[in-house]
Design an enzyme around this catalytic site. Structure first.
Site, short mmCIF file in Angstrom:
data_model
loop_
_atom_site.label_atom_id
_atom_site.label_comp_id
_atom_site.label_asym_id
_atom_site.label_seq_id
_atom_site.Cartn_x
_atom_site.Cartn_y
_atom_site.Cartn_z
N GLU A 149 0.85 -1.19 0.00
CA GLU A 149 0.00 0.00 0.00
C GLU A 149 0.89 1.24 0.00
O GLU A 149 1.81 1.37 0.82
CB GLU A 149 -0.91 -0.01 1.24
CG GLU A 149 -1.83 1.19 1.30
CD GLU A 149 -3.13 0.94 2.09
OE1 GLU A 149 -3.44 -0.23 2.38
OE2 GLU A 149 -3.82 1.93 2.39
N ARG A 150 0.62 2.14 -0.95
CA ARG A 150 1.44 3.35 -1.11
C ARG A 150 2.91 3.01 -1.33
O ARG A 150 3.80 3.72 -0.85
CB ARG A 150 1.31 4.29 0.10
CG ARG A 150 -0.10 4.55 0.57
CD ARG A 150 -0.98 5.10 -0.51
NE ARG A 150 -2.33 5.34 -0.03
CZ ARG A 150 -3.34 5.68 -0.82
NH1 ARG A 150 -3.16 5.78 -2.13
NH2 ARG A 150 -4.52 5.90 -0.33
N ASN A 159 -3.31 -1.77 7.67
CA ASN A 159 -4.62 -2.25 7.23
C ASN A 159 -4.48 -3.77 7.10
O ASN A 159 -3.85 -4.26 6.19
CB ASN A 159 -5.00 -1.65 5.88
CG ASN A 159 -5.33 -0.16 6.00
OD1 ASN A 159 -5.83 0.30 7.02
ND2 ASN A 159 -5.04 0.60 4.96
N LYS A 183 -3.99 -0.34 14.02
CA LYS A 183 -4.80 0.75 13.49
C LYS A 183 -6.24 0.36 13.81
O LYS A 183 -6.76 -0.60 13.24
CB LYS A 183 -4.57 0.86 11.98
CG LYS A 183 -5.48 1.84 11.25
CD LYS A 183 -5.08 1.95 9.77
CE LYS A 183 -6.01 2.84 8.98
NZ LYS A 183 -5.57 3.02 7.58
N GLU A 223 -10.49 4.44 9.31
CA GLU A 223 -10.61 4.09 7.88
C GLU A 223 -11.10 2.65 7.69
O GLU A 223 -10.57 1.89 6.89
CB GLU A 223 -9.26 4.31 7.17
CG GLU A 223 -8.82 5.77 7.19
CD GLU A 223 -7.55 6.04 6.39
OE1 GLU A 223 -6.76 5.11 6.19
OE2 GLU A 223 -7.37 7.20 5.96
N ARG A 258 -2.06 3.31 17.01
CA ARG A 258 -1.98 4.51 16.18
C ARG A 258 -3.09 5.51 16.51
O ARG A 258 -4.22 5.12 16.81
CB ARG A 258 -2.03 4.13 14.69
CG ARG A 258 -0.80 3.31 14.31
CD ARG A 258 -0.80 2.91 12.87
NE ARG A 258 -0.38 3.93 11.96
CZ ARG A 258 -1.05 4.32 10.89
NH1 ARG A 258 -2.25 3.83 10.62
NH2 ARG A 258 -0.56 5.22 10.07
N LYS A 318 0.93 10.55 13.93
CA LYS A 318 1.50 11.14 12.71
C LYS A 318 2.02 12.54 13.05
O LYS A 318 1.40 13.26 13.85
CB LYS A 318 0.47 11.22 11.59
CG LYS A 318 0.12 9.84 11.03
CD LYS A 318 -0.65 9.92 9.72
CE LYS A 318 -1.01 8.49 9.27
NZ LYS A 318 -1.62 8.42 7.93
N ASP A 351 -2.39 14.24 7.26
CA ASP A 351 -1.90 12.97 6.72
C ASP A 351 -0.71 13.18 5.79
O ASP A 351 -0.83 13.03 4.58
CB ASP A 351 -3.05 12.28 5.94
CG ASP A 351 -2.70 10.87 5.55
OD1 ASP A 351 -1.71 10.33 6.07
OD2 ASP A 351 -3.42 10.29 4.72
N GLU A 387 4.04 9.20 -0.55
CA GLU A 387 2.65 9.20 -1.01
C GLU A 387 2.23 10.55 -1.58
O GLU A 387 1.71 10.62 -2.70
CB GLU A 387 1.74 8.79 0.15
CG GLU A 387 0.26 8.80 -0.21
CD GLU A 387 -0.64 8.31 0.92
OE1 GLU A 387 -0.10 7.91 1.98
OE2 GLU A 387 -1.87 8.31 0.73
N TRP A 433 -13.76 13.14 2.89
CA TRP A 433 -12.52 12.88 3.62
C TRP A 433 -12.05 14.02 4.52
O TRP A 433 -11.01 13.91 5.18
CB TRP A 433 -11.40 12.52 2.63
CG TRP A 433 -11.64 11.21 1.95
CD1 TRP A 433 -12.25 11.03 0.75
CD2 TRP A 433 -11.31 9.91 2.45
NE1 TRP A 433 -12.31 9.68 0.46
CE2 TRP A 433 -11.74 8.97 1.48
CE3 TRP A 433 -10.68 9.43 3.60
CZ2 TRP A 433 -11.57 7.59 1.63
CZ3 TRP A 433 -10.51 8.07 3.76
CH2 TRP A 433 -10.96 7.16 2.79
#
Ligand code: GCV
Length: 647
Positions: A141-142, A184, A263, A267, A300, A341, A346, A374, A509
């Site tokens: 992912e990313r 995720n 997480k 999301e 997180r 973060k 983000d 990203e 979002w």
């Protein structure tokens, strides 16, 4: 390794050691690693390495003086001999890499005894690697560097040489922990915790000789998904027992396992909210299971409403982490680390430091960065993030400690590495990985010095000046053509590459710029906006509250202003936008020319890969310039003061 870029550990870097005589004292697996490194260098360059006792003289002595797990070492040069001592194997290994970094200088002159120790105990990479290929997010992912080093199409990739080579590179920049799967956690990944733990143990075995512990991302719903329980309620006795039992089996397989990354309620990932429990309740059940083994849960703080109504200007995603977690300060177990973060949104090109950092004195915090690019060019654009990370780490949320000092739970970066032969896709993105490791070791280090160190190790001396020029200001260049004055999010939705001014404007979002014909920006003041500025302690709450004192680079993050608002720089907002977009492209053109001039001074494959990426960077930068400038010219009707071509 054949066909794989040596990155910052080319054989050349070991020549100063490999041509000399070294004595290694002590025993243990990491001492064997040190010995292996020195022996290899000596084989190549004609030097000698002895173990334990041998007749003098020696140029270099590497000595383990104890049997603990300390990462500290001492370095000294006296009487023509360089000596490194450490009471733990990891310290000796870091001491060896210190000598490698110094190169010939390690064997010249004299140098009093100095102790080196990492300022942060945990220096971790989180891989967002999926075990099975995800239909939308792919294998990583990313990820912008090919497939995963660990997983391929549902199975362990099994390339142990590559994993070992990775561990070696990480140790050489100071990283000591790796989470091997995506936060995720989908179906296949969930099983790493139980029936597939052996595959994680295989990775741990390869990384252990480099002082690196593995961590695992787990799903909060594991007791149901894997254990067949009817609930994952953290206060349920059966659930607590399941985590305890499962965790003890993890430690049977991996005795030095680092812990879990979670997480939750974010999301779409499951979490304690489903049972009316708090994040602290959720984290603590995992912490209790890990506690007997000295493991840690990284919980997180990336929790926000991702189903916002864009019409509602009172909800502010930037507020979310603080609103959710500050009331829980003091409720987390000692081995639960809240992973925050570095900015409130983000990983945008420019964000203020998260107000959560500094607001939870009774909670161990880890600060999360994003090495994978990203929102910063996806490893097709040169964007060295060292200056941004350094600004964050030096920021003082209030009088006293800096972010680097407040990150007692460690520094974490989302990895930018894949199975690409250059490790990071764009060869110059290796600088981000290296810089992250070195900043995690010493958060107040000067980033430019780290960059020089990386260049010195990675490139031949005659390329150094050019490489420095193209990397040094590259984050600010990227900011110029993508994200004016802290506004962020004007990217293509979903994959986040390339411009789309309104791509997220009417989305759920929580990522808006509110541009209209008169002005732009998000009012986050206490007086008239979302109140976010009030989450900071003084002086920052006051600095950010007023457009007069707010730094230009964050103006549109905190304020909605008219296009003709005059910045501290003396320019209007709209003229600043036009100017920076033109300048940004010009800077990419100039950097590309510098890179072209390095042909013949840089290994051909590496040169060619970067040259190819510059073509794309320039194309994309022009697209950004033209879309953003045209959009705002059309919206505002204000002409460019210099009459340049806008479409
Ligand atoms: C792993 C952003 C990214 C997601 C990522 C998420 C996170 O939203 O776009 O891909 O998911 O951050 O940090 O959990």
């Amino acid at each position: 390794m054949q066909g794989v870029d040596p990155a910052w550990l080319p054989d050349r870097a070991f020549r100063p050691i490999g041509t000399r005589r070294t004595l290694i004292r002590g025993t243990g697996p990491l001492v064997d690693t040190v010995h292996g490194e020195v022996a290899r260098a000596c084989e190549q360059f004609g030097g000698r390495v002895e173990r334990d006792a041998a007749p003098e003289p020696f140029d270099l002595v590497l000595e383990l003086t104890g049997d603990d797990s300390s990462e500290a070492f001492t370095y000294e040069r006296e009487g023509g001999r360089t000596t490194v001592t450490a009471s733990g194997g990891p310290g000796l290994l870091y001491g060896l890499f210190h000598v490698v970094r110094l190169g010939e200088a390690a064997f010249q002159g004299s140098h009093g005894r100095v102790e080196h120790r990492p300022e942060l105990a945990l220096r971790m990479l989180d891989h967002w690697d999926n075990v099975a290929v995800h239909p939308v997010m792919g294998q990583v992912e990313r990820g912008y560097a090919g497939g995963s080093l660990f997983w391929s199409d549902g199975r362990a990739r099994g390339d142990m040489d590559r994993i070992r080579a990775y561990g070696r590179l990480l140790a050489a920049c100071g990283i000591n922990a790796v989470a091997v799967n995506n936060v995720n956690v989908h179906e296949a990944e969930a099983h790493l915790l139980t029936d597939r733990i052996g595959e994680v143990a295989d990775i741990a075995r390869e990384l252990r000789p480099y002082g690196i512990r593995v961590h695992l991302s787990v799903t909060f719903a594991a007791p149901m998904v894997l254990g067949g329980l009817a609930t994952a309620d953290p206060l349920d006795e059966g659930v607590r027992g399941w985590w305890a039992e499962t965790t003890s089996r993890v430690y049977e397989a991996i005795p030095d396992f680092g812990g879990y990354v979670v997480k939750a309620d974010s999301e779409g990932q499951p979490g304690p909210f489903a049972y009316g429990r708090s994040h602290a309740d959720g984290a603590n059940v995992l912490a209790a299971a890990l506690e007997p083994f000295d493991g840690t849960v990284h919980w997180r703080a990336f929790v926000y409403d991702h189903r916002q109504d864009w019409r509602d200007r009172t909800t502010d995603r930037a507020r979310a982490a603080y609103d959710h977690f500050v009331p829980l300060d003091g409720q987390f177990a000692a081995n639960a680390v809240l992973q925050v973060k570095h900015g409130p949104m983000d990983f945008q090109v420019r964000e203020p430091v998260s107000p959560l950092i500094g607001a939870m004195p009774r909670t161990r915090l880890a600060v999360e960065m994003q090495a994978t690019q990203e929102y910063t060019g996806q490893q097709r654009h040169v964007c060295w993030l060292g200056p941004m990370w350094s600004e964050v780490l030096r920021f003082r949320p209030e009088e006293g400690a800096s972010v680097g000092q407040l990150a007692r739970g460690g520094l974490v970066a989302v990895s930018n590495v894949g199975d690409d032969p250059f490790w990071t896709g764009h060869p110059l993105a290796q600088a981000n990985l290296y810089t992250f490791g070195r900043l995690a070791w010493q958060p107040d280090a000067v980033p430019g010095r780290i960059l020089d160190e990386w260049i010195g190790l990675t490139f031949e001396a005659d390329a150094a000046a050019g490489v420095r020029v193209v990397l040094d200001g590259s984050w600010r260049t990227y900011e110029k053509y993508t994200a004016p004055l802290g506004v962020g999010w004007m990217v293509q939705p979903g994959h986040h590459y390339g411009p789309s001014v309104d791509g997220y404007e009417y989305s759920p979002w929580g990522t808006y710029h509110f541009a209209d014909r008169d002005g732009i920006g998000v009012d986050r003041t206490v007086a008239t906006g979302t109140g976010y500025a009030g989450q900071y302690a003084k002086p920052w709450s006051e600095v950010y509250e007023s457009p007069t004192s707010c730094p230009d680079e964050l103006l549109l993050f905190f304020h909605h202003v008219l296009y003709d608002h005059v910045l501290h720089s003396g320019k209007t907002v709209i003229q600043h936008m036009y100017d920076t977009h033109f300048e940004g492209v010009e800077e990419v053109e100039a950097a590309q020319r510098v890179w072209q001039g390095l042909a013949g001074l840089v290994a051909p494959a590496r040169h060619a890969r970067v040259a190819e990426r510059y073509e794309e960077q320039l194309r994309s930068a022009r697209e950004w310039r033209d879309q953003i400038n045209s959009y705002f010219l059309r919206k505002s009707g204000v002409a460019d003061a210099h009459g340049r071509r806008i479409h």
